[in-house]
Design an enzyme around this catalytic site. Structure first.
Site, PDB file in Angstrom:
ATOM      1  CD  GLU A  45      47.075  38.151  41.207  1.00 39.98           C
ATOM      2  OE1 GLU A  45      46.713  38.008  42.733  1.00 39.98           O
ATOM      3  OE2 GLU A  45      48.225  39.479  42.682  1.00 39.98           O
ATOM      4  CE1 TYR A  93      36.549  40.684  39.911  1.00 35.54           C
ATOM      5  CE2 TYR A  93      37.996  40.132  38.473  1.00 35.54           C
ATOM      6  CZ  TYR A  93      37.292  39.422  39.074  1.00 35.54           C
ATOM      7  OH  TYR A  93      37.184  38.364  39.799  1.00 35.54           O
TER       8      TYR A  93
END
Length: 152
Positions: A105, A117
């Site tokens: 998260e 990411y």
């Protein structure tokens, strides 16, 4: 001159350095208690360049899933590719331990982490409403997942 990047397991005597870096890097850094617990429950890694602490990360494992719980690079070292190297190390460790996916998260506002990411291969799969504390309230978390590939 080449810089020597090394990884090693975090120890309790690293926590002062880890907490100092967290205070600079995050609006809501992890506490010493969280790190004390993490050291006994998860894999916690230190990243050094020429023996200087520049980053750290924490991963957990549940069956064949890895969960990236925390990753931090010193503010003055950001933008040099160190975050990607640390992420690659953590994902390699997860793969070696039999994980086939990694979840994480991140704050919706953290666009530099999102790009990191995404570049690594994570895809956004959901949202947790009001997940993170934020000035004046809460902020959504974006949930991302990446398939890990075992070394052939």
């Amino acid at each position: 001159m080449s810089n020597t990047v090394e990884f090693r397991r975090m120890q309790a005597d690293d926590l002062d350095r880890v907490l100092a870096l967290e205070q600079q890097a995050f609006s809501h850094p992890w506490t010493r208690k969280l790190y004390d617990d993490a050291l006994t429950s998860y894999e916690c890694w230190m990243m050094t360049v020429d023996n200087q602490h520049v980053g750290h990360g924490v991963i957990s494992q549940v069956l064949d899933e890895a969960h990236l719980l925390n990753i931090a690079i010193a503010v003055e070292q950001q933008g040099q590719g160190l975050g990607l190297q640390l992420l690659e190390h953590l994902m390699q460790r997860s793969s070696e331990r039999g994980c086939v996916e990694c979840f994480l998260e991140l704050r919706e506002s953290n666009q530099s982490a999102y790009r990191l990411y995404e570049r690594f291969g994570f895809n956004e799969i959901g949202r947790r409403r009001d997940y993170y504390p934020a000035p004046g309230g809460h902020e959504d978390a974006l949930v991302m997942v990446c398939t890990l590939f075992a070394d052939e």
